[in-house]
Design an enzyme around this catalytic site. Sequence first.
Site, PDB file in Angstrom:
ATOM      1  N   GLU A   1      24.510   2.486  16.932  1.00 49.77           N
ATOM      2  CA  GLU A   1      23.480   3.543  16.852  1.00 49.77           C
ATOM      3  C   GLU A   1      22.452   3.308  17.975  1.00 49.77           C
ATOM      4  O   GLU A   1      22.122   2.155  18.282  1.00 49.77           O
ATOM      5  CB  GLU A   1      22.785   3.417  15.490  1.00 49.77           C
ATOM      6  CG  GLU A   1      21.594   4.303  15.278  1.00 49.77           C
ATOM      7  CD  GLU A   1      20.775   3.908  14.027  1.00 49.77           C
ATOM      8  OE1 GLU A   1      20.641   2.703  13.726  1.00 49.77           O
ATOM      9  OE2 GLU A   1      20.267   4.827  13.367  1.00 49.77           O
TER      10      GLU A   1
ATOM     11  N   CYS B   1      24.416   4.497  10.589  1.00 51.85           N
ATOM     12  CA  CYS B   1      23.598   3.450   9.976  1.00 51.85           C
ATOM     13  C   CYS B   1      23.304   3.671   8.498  1.00 51.85           C
ATOM     14  O   CYS B   1      24.136   3.432   7.656  1.00 51.85           O
ATOM     15  CB  CYS B   1      22.315   3.255  10.776  1.00 51.85           C
ATOM     16  SG  CYS B   1      21.503   1.714  10.296  1.00 51.85           S
TER      17      CYS B   1
ATOM     18  N   LYS C   1      22.378  12.363  12.461  1.00 43.81           N
ATOM     19  CA  LYS C   1      22.118  11.534  11.264  1.00 43.81           C
ATOM     20  C   LYS C   1      21.389  12.320  10.171  1.00 43.81           C
ATOM     21  O   LYS C   1      20.355  12.942  10.431  1.00 43.81           O
ATOM     22  CB  LYS C   1      21.308  10.316  11.677  1.00 43.81           C
ATOM     23  CG  LYS C   1      21.089   9.268  10.583  1.00 43.81           C
ATOM     24  CD  LYS C   1      20.389   8.051  11.198  1.00 43.81           C
ATOM     25  CE  LYS C   1      20.158   6.932  10.225  1.00 43.81           C
ATOM     26  NZ  LYS C   1      19.494   5.780  10.891  1.00 43.81           N
TER      27      LYS C   1
END
Length: 331
Positions: free
Chosen positions: A47, A182, A132
Amino acid sequence: MSRSVVVAAAQLGPIQMAEPRSAAVERMLRLMERASRRGAELVVFPELALTTFFPRHYYDSIEEADRWFETAMPSNETEALFAAARRFGIGFHLGYAELCLEPDGNGEIRRRRFNTAILVGPEGDILLKYRKIHLPGHAAFDPARKVQHLEKRYFEVGNLGFPVIRAPMGTLPGINMGLMICNDRRWPEAWRTLGLQKVELVLLGYNTPSLNQEGRGFEAHYLRVFHSHLSVQAGCYQNACFAVATAKGGTEDGCELLGHSIIVNPEGEIIAMATSWDDELITAECNLDMCTLGRSTVFAFEKHRRPEHYTRITSQRGAVDPAVWQRKAAE
Ligand code: CDT
Protein backbone atom coordinates in the site's frame (compact mmCIF):
# COMPACT_ATOMS: atom_id res chain seq x y z
CA MET A 1 -2.65 -30.02 -16.37
CA SER A 2 -2.70 -27.93 -13.20
CA ARG A 3 -3.37 -24.19 -13.28
CA SER A 4 -0.30 -22.75 -11.57
CA VAL A 5 1.08 -19.27 -11.23
CA VAL A 6 4.25 -18.17 -9.44
CA VAL A 7 3.59 -15.05 -7.37
CA ALA A 8 5.89 -12.78 -5.38
CA ALA A 9 5.36 -10.43 -2.46
CA ALA A 10 7.86 -7.59 -2.84
CA GLN A 11 8.07 -6.24 0.70
CA LEU A 12 9.59 -2.78 1.06
CA GLY A 13 11.62 -1.59 4.00
CA PRO A 14 10.90 1.92 5.27
CA ILE A 15 10.61 4.90 2.93
CA GLN A 16 11.59 8.04 4.83
CA MET A 17 9.90 11.40 4.21
CA ALA A 18 12.89 12.78 2.35
CA GLU A 19 13.20 9.77 0.01
CA PRO A 20 12.06 10.74 -3.49
CA ARG A 21 9.72 8.54 -5.53
CA SER A 22 12.61 7.83 -7.91
CA ALA A 23 14.52 6.06 -5.10
CA ALA A 24 11.48 3.96 -4.14
CA VAL A 25 10.96 3.04 -7.80
CA GLU A 26 14.65 2.04 -8.10
CA ARG A 27 14.20 -0.31 -5.15
CA MET A 28 11.04 -1.75 -6.72
CA LEU A 29 12.80 -2.29 -10.04
CA ARG A 30 15.52 -4.30 -8.27
CA LEU A 31 12.82 -6.46 -6.66
CA MET A 32 11.09 -6.94 -10.04
CA GLU A 33 14.34 -8.07 -11.60
CA ARG A 34 14.92 -10.50 -8.73
CA ALA A 35 11.32 -11.73 -9.13
CA SER A 36 11.87 -12.35 -12.80
CA ARG A 37 15.06 -14.34 -12.08
CA ARG A 38 13.09 -16.48 -9.63
CA GLY A 39 10.40 -17.20 -12.21
CA ALA A 40 7.67 -15.04 -10.66
CA GLU A 41 4.82 -14.06 -12.98
CA LEU A 42 3.18 -11.46 -10.73
CA VAL A 43 4.77 -9.13 -8.16
CA VAL A 44 2.78 -7.46 -5.38
CA PHE A 45 4.07 -4.19 -3.87
CA PRO A 46 2.65 -2.65 -0.67
CA GLU A 47 0.00 0.00 0.00
CA LEU A 48 1.24 3.59 -0.72
CA ALA A 49 4.43 2.06 -2.07
CA LEU A 50 5.92 5.17 -3.66
CA THR A 51 6.29 7.32 -0.55
CA THR A 52 6.37 7.28 3.20
CA PHE A 53 3.02 6.47 4.88
CA PHE A 54 2.15 10.18 4.95
CA PRO A 55 -1.22 9.89 6.80
CA ARG A 56 0.82 9.74 10.01
CA HIS A 57 1.60 13.45 9.42
CA TYR A 58 -0.91 16.21 10.09
CA TYR A 59 -1.31 19.08 7.63
CA ASP A 60 -3.70 21.94 8.44
CA SER A 61 -4.96 22.08 4.90
CA ILE A 62 -5.53 18.94 2.87
CA GLU A 63 -3.96 20.57 -0.20
CA GLU A 64 -0.64 20.73 1.67
CA ALA A 65 -0.56 16.94 1.48
CA ASP A 66 -1.10 16.89 -2.29
CA ARG A 67 2.60 16.37 -2.94
CA TRP A 68 2.17 12.77 -1.74
CA PHE A 69 -0.45 12.03 -4.42
CA GLU A 70 -0.12 10.81 -8.03
CA THR A 71 -2.13 12.70 -10.64
CA ALA A 72 -1.36 10.23 -13.45
CA MET A 73 -0.61 6.53 -13.68
CA PRO A 74 1.77 5.77 -15.25
CA SER A 75 3.62 8.99 -14.49
CA ASN A 76 7.15 10.09 -15.33
CA GLU A 77 8.37 8.48 -12.12
CA THR A 78 6.41 5.21 -12.39
CA GLU A 79 6.72 4.58 -16.15
CA ALA A 80 9.86 2.49 -15.44
CA LEU A 81 7.74 -0.04 -13.52
CA PHE A 82 5.41 -0.46 -16.50
CA ALA A 83 8.42 -0.80 -18.82
CA ALA A 84 9.90 -3.45 -16.50
CA ALA A 85 6.61 -5.37 -16.57
CA ARG A 86 6.80 -5.45 -20.37
CA ARG A 87 10.53 -6.29 -20.37
CA PHE A 88 10.22 -9.19 -17.93
CA GLY A 89 6.71 -10.23 -19.04
CA ILE A 90 5.39 -10.09 -15.47
CA GLY A 91 2.40 -8.35 -13.92
CA PHE A 92 2.52 -6.16 -10.83
CA HIS A 93 0.30 -4.66 -8.16
CA LEU A 94 1.00 -1.16 -6.88
CA GLY A 95 -0.56 0.89 -4.10
CA TYR A 96 -0.45 4.70 -4.30
CA ALA A 97 -2.30 7.86 -3.30
CA GLU A 98 -4.49 9.00 -6.21
CA LEU A 99 -5.58 12.58 -6.89
CA CYS A 100 -8.04 12.88 -9.74
CA LEU A 101 -10.65 15.23 -11.17
CA GLU A 102 -13.97 13.41 -11.03
CA PRO A 103 -17.66 14.24 -10.61
CA ASP A 104 -18.89 14.01 -7.01
CA GLY A 105 -22.35 12.83 -5.93
CA ASN A 106 -23.86 16.05 -7.32
CA GLY A 107 -22.17 15.66 -10.69
CA GLU A 108 -19.76 18.49 -9.92
CA ILE A 109 -16.16 17.93 -11.10
CA ARG A 110 -13.91 18.09 -8.02
CA ARG A 111 -10.40 17.21 -6.92
CA ARG A 112 -10.83 13.81 -5.27
CA ARG A 113 -8.31 11.81 -3.28
CA PHE A 114 -8.25 8.04 -2.82
CA ASN A 115 -5.97 5.36 -1.39
CA THR A 116 -5.70 3.28 -4.55
CA ALA A 117 -4.23 0.01 -5.86
CA ILE A 118 -3.86 -1.14 -9.45
CA LEU A 119 -3.13 -4.46 -11.07
CA VAL A 120 -0.95 -4.15 -14.17
CA GLY A 121 -0.65 -6.95 -16.72
CA PRO A 122 2.56 -8.22 -18.34
CA GLU A 123 1.96 -5.99 -21.34
CA GLY A 124 1.75 -2.90 -19.17
CA ASP A 125 -2.05 -2.50 -19.23
CA ILE A 126 -3.93 -1.48 -16.10
CA LEU A 127 -6.23 -4.49 -15.67
CA LEU A 128 -7.99 -3.47 -12.47
CA LYS A 129 -8.22 -0.51 -10.10
CA TYR A 130 -9.47 -0.48 -6.51
CA ARG A 131 -9.95 2.44 -4.09
CA LYS A 132 -9.71 1.59 -0.41
CA ILE A 133 -13.09 1.30 1.32
CA HIS A 134 -12.22 0.66 4.98
CA LEU A 135 -10.27 3.78 5.91
CA PRO A 136 -8.96 3.44 9.48
CA GLY A 137 -8.01 6.25 11.80
CA HIS A 138 -9.50 9.71 12.14
CA ALA A 139 -9.99 13.00 10.27
CA ALA A 140 -8.89 15.54 12.88
CA PHE A 141 -5.64 15.79 14.85
CA ASP A 142 -5.93 13.40 17.83
CA PRO A 143 -3.83 14.54 20.82
CA ALA A 144 -4.34 11.15 22.56
CA ARG A 145 -2.34 9.37 19.88
CA LYS A 146 1.43 8.97 19.87
CA VAL A 147 1.33 8.76 16.07
CA GLN A 148 -1.50 10.14 13.95
CA HIS A 149 -3.41 7.95 11.48
CA LEU A 150 -5.20 10.48 9.26
CA GLU A 151 -6.51 8.34 6.41
CA LYS A 152 -10.03 9.66 7.06
CA ARG A 153 -8.64 13.20 6.59
CA TYR A 154 -6.80 12.72 3.33
CA PHE A 155 -8.86 10.07 1.50
CA GLU A 156 -12.47 9.57 0.49
CA VAL A 157 -14.07 6.16 0.87
CA GLY A 158 -13.43 4.21 -2.32
CA ASN A 159 -16.18 4.27 -4.95
CA LEU A 160 -15.29 1.24 -7.07
CA GLY A 161 -16.66 -1.54 -4.84
CA PHE A 162 -14.56 -4.68 -4.38
CA PRO A 163 -13.79 -5.66 -7.98
CA VAL A 164 -12.61 -8.98 -9.38
CA ILE A 165 -11.30 -9.44 -12.91
CA ARG A 166 -10.51 -12.57 -14.90
CA ALA A 167 -7.38 -11.78 -16.84
CA PRO A 168 -4.37 -13.60 -18.27
CA MET A 169 -1.29 -13.78 -16.06
CA GLY A 170 1.86 -15.83 -16.56
CA THR A 171 1.06 -18.86 -18.68
CA LEU A 172 -2.61 -18.91 -17.68
CA PRO A 173 -5.30 -17.52 -20.00
CA GLY A 174 -7.41 -16.37 -17.04
CA ILE A 175 -7.07 -15.99 -13.27
CA ASN A 176 -9.82 -14.44 -11.14
CA MET A 177 -7.95 -11.70 -9.29
CA GLY A 178 -9.30 -9.24 -6.72
CA LEU A 179 -7.85 -6.34 -4.76
CA MET A 180 -8.17 -4.97 -1.26
CA ILE A 181 -5.96 -2.60 0.72
CA CYS A 182 -4.53 -2.99 4.22
CA ASN A 183 -7.32 -2.45 6.76
CA ASP A 184 -9.84 -4.12 4.38
CA ARG A 185 -8.18 -7.45 5.21
CA ARG A 186 -9.63 -7.29 8.73
CA TRP A 187 -13.25 -7.19 7.44
CA PRO A 188 -14.86 -10.51 6.44
CA GLU A 189 -17.40 -8.55 4.37
CA ALA A 190 -14.60 -7.49 2.01
CA TRP A 191 -13.36 -11.06 1.55
CA ARG A 192 -16.87 -12.41 1.00
CA THR A 193 -17.64 -9.78 -1.61
CA LEU A 194 -14.58 -10.98 -3.52
CA GLY A 195 -15.43 -14.63 -2.77
CA LEU A 196 -18.89 -14.14 -4.27
CA GLN A 197 -17.13 -13.23 -7.53
CA LYS A 198 -15.14 -16.50 -7.47
CA VAL A 199 -11.87 -14.79 -6.68
CA GLU A 200 -8.89 -17.15 -6.86
CA LEU A 201 -6.09 -14.75 -5.97
CA VAL A 202 -6.41 -11.71 -3.68
CA LEU A 203 -3.67 -9.07 -3.83
CA LEU A 204 -3.23 -6.60 -0.99
CA GLY A 205 -0.63 -4.28 0.43
CA TYR A 206 -0.38 -2.92 3.96
CA ASN A 207 1.33 -0.43 6.28
CA THR A 208 0.67 -1.58 9.83
CA PRO A 209 2.36 -0.05 12.88
CA SER A 210 3.79 -2.75 15.12
CA LEU A 211 2.46 -0.94 18.21
CA ASN A 212 -1.06 0.21 19.00
CA GLN A 213 -0.68 3.99 18.82
CA GLU A 214 -4.18 4.94 19.89
CA GLY A 215 -3.25 5.47 23.54
CA ARG A 216 -6.44 3.73 24.69
CA GLY A 217 -5.07 0.52 26.21
CA PHE A 218 -2.40 -2.15 25.98
CA GLU A 219 -2.06 -4.49 23.00
CA ALA A 220 0.86 -6.93 23.03
CA HIS A 221 3.33 -6.43 20.22
CA TYR A 222 3.13 -10.02 18.93
CA LEU A 223 -0.66 -9.82 18.64
CA ARG A 224 -0.37 -7.19 15.92
CA VAL A 225 1.33 -9.69 13.59
CA PHE A 226 -1.00 -12.48 14.72
CA HIS A 227 -4.10 -10.42 13.88
CA SER A 228 -2.74 -9.44 10.50
CA HIS A 229 -2.00 -13.06 9.58
CA LEU A 230 -5.21 -14.36 11.17
CA SER A 231 -7.28 -12.01 8.99
CA VAL A 232 -5.61 -13.09 5.75
CA GLN A 233 -5.56 -16.78 6.63
CA ALA A 234 -9.26 -16.76 7.60
CA GLY A 235 -10.20 -14.80 4.46
CA CYS A 236 -8.42 -17.32 2.24
CA TYR A 237 -9.88 -20.37 3.99
CA GLN A 238 -13.45 -19.08 4.09
CA ASN A 239 -13.39 -18.01 0.44
CA ALA A 240 -11.19 -20.81 -0.90
CA CYS A 241 -8.63 -18.50 -2.48
CA PHE A 242 -4.94 -17.60 -2.40
CA ALA A 243 -3.69 -14.22 -1.21
CA VAL A 244 -0.47 -12.26 -1.47
CA ALA A 245 -0.28 -9.78 1.42
CA THR A 246 2.70 -7.43 1.14
CA ALA A 247 3.92 -5.10 3.87
CA LYS A 248 6.05 -2.07 4.28
CA GLY A 249 8.29 -2.85 7.28
CA GLY A 250 10.85 -1.25 9.57
CA THR A 251 11.12 2.17 11.17
CA GLU A 252 9.66 4.85 8.91
CA ASP A 253 9.65 8.47 10.15
CA GLY A 254 10.21 7.07 13.66
CA CYS A 255 7.19 4.70 13.45
CA GLU A 256 7.79 0.95 13.39
CA LEU A 257 5.86 -1.05 10.76
CA LEU A 258 5.45 -4.77 11.27
CA GLY A 259 6.50 -6.36 7.94
CA HIS A 260 5.78 -10.12 7.99
CA SER A 261 4.45 -10.26 4.40
CA ILE A 262 2.82 -13.57 3.59
CA ILE A 263 1.46 -15.73 0.79
CA VAL A 264 -1.49 -17.90 1.88
CA ASN A 265 -3.25 -20.87 0.24
CA PRO A 266 -6.98 -21.75 0.22
CA GLU A 267 -6.52 -23.97 3.28
CA GLY A 268 -5.49 -20.85 5.17
CA GLU A 269 -1.86 -22.00 5.41
CA ILE A 270 1.04 -19.58 5.11
CA ILE A 271 3.19 -20.89 2.25
CA ALA A 272 5.81 -18.10 2.27
CA MET A 273 6.67 -15.40 4.80
CA ALA A 274 9.15 -12.53 4.91
CA THR A 275 11.63 -12.71 7.76
CA SER A 276 13.17 -9.24 7.56
CA TRP A 277 11.69 -5.77 7.93
CA ASP A 278 13.51 -4.61 4.82
CA ASP A 279 13.23 -4.88 1.03
CA GLU A 280 12.65 -8.61 0.60
CA LEU A 281 11.16 -10.84 -2.06
CA ILE A 282 9.22 -13.97 -1.19
CA THR A 283 7.72 -16.26 -3.81
CA ALA A 284 5.37 -19.22 -3.99
CA GLU A 285 3.83 -21.37 -6.66
CA CYS A 286 0.03 -21.27 -6.40
CA ASN A 287 -1.85 -24.21 -7.86
CA LEU A 288 -5.23 -22.56 -8.42
CA ASP A 289 -6.94 -25.96 -8.66
CA MET A 290 -6.62 -25.96 -4.86
CA CYS A 291 -9.49 -23.43 -4.78
CA THR A 292 -11.91 -26.12 -5.98
CA LEU A 293 -12.01 -28.25 -2.83
CA GLY A 294 -13.27 -25.54 -0.47
CA ARG A 295 -15.69 -24.03 -2.93
CA SER A 296 -17.24 -27.36 -3.88
CA THR A 297 -17.60 -28.65 -0.29
CA VAL A 298 -17.72 -26.63 2.97
CA PHE A 299 -17.92 -23.28 1.15
CA ALA A 300 -20.14 -24.25 -1.79
CA PHE A 301 -21.89 -20.89 -1.44
CA GLU A 302 -24.85 -21.71 -3.70
CA LYS A 303 -25.73 -24.71 -1.54
CA HIS A 304 -25.09 -23.45 1.97
CA ARG A 305 -25.24 -19.64 2.23
CA ARG A 306 -28.40 -18.14 3.76
CA PRO A 307 -28.37 -14.50 2.65
CA GLU A 308 -31.98 -14.03 3.78
CA HIS A 309 -30.60 -14.25 7.33
CA TYR A 310 -27.74 -11.82 6.75
CA THR A 311 -29.77 -8.65 6.13
CA ARG A 312 -28.23 -6.94 9.17
CA ILE A 313 -24.86 -7.07 7.44
CA THR A 314 -25.94 -4.57 4.79
CA SER A 315 -28.76 -2.72 6.56
CA GLN A 316 -26.90 -1.86 9.77
CA ARG A 317 -23.46 -0.36 10.42
CA GLY A 318 -22.86 -0.36 14.21
CA ALA A 319 -23.78 -3.10 16.69
CA VAL A 320 -27.04 -2.83 18.64
CA ASP A 321 -27.87 -4.20 22.10
CA PRO A 322 -29.56 -7.61 22.11
CA ALA A 323 -32.98 -8.26 23.62
CA VAL A 324 -32.78 -8.75 27.41
CA TRP A 325 -33.86 -12.19 28.57
CA GLN A 326 -36.92 -12.17 30.79
CA ARG A 327 -38.46 -15.08 32.65
CA LYS A 328 -41.78 -15.97 31.11
CA ALA A 329 -44.70 -15.36 33.44
CA ALA A 330 -46.08 -18.65 34.84
CA GLU A 331 -49.15 -19.71 32.92
N1 CDT B 1 -2.89 1.35 6.51
C1 CDT B 1 -3.78 0.75 7.32
O1 CDT B 1 -4.92 0.55 6.95
N2 CDT B 1 -3.33 0.40 8.52
C2 CDT B 1 -4.19 -0.15 9.53
C3 CDT B 1 -3.70 0.21 10.87
C4 CDT B 1 -4.72 -0.01 11.86
S1 CDT B 1 -4.02 -0.48 13.33
C5 CDT B 1 -4.86 -1.91 13.71
C6 CDT B 1 -4.30 -1.67 9.46
O2 CDT B 1 -5.41 -2.18 9.56
O3 CDT B 1 -3.28 -2.35 9.37
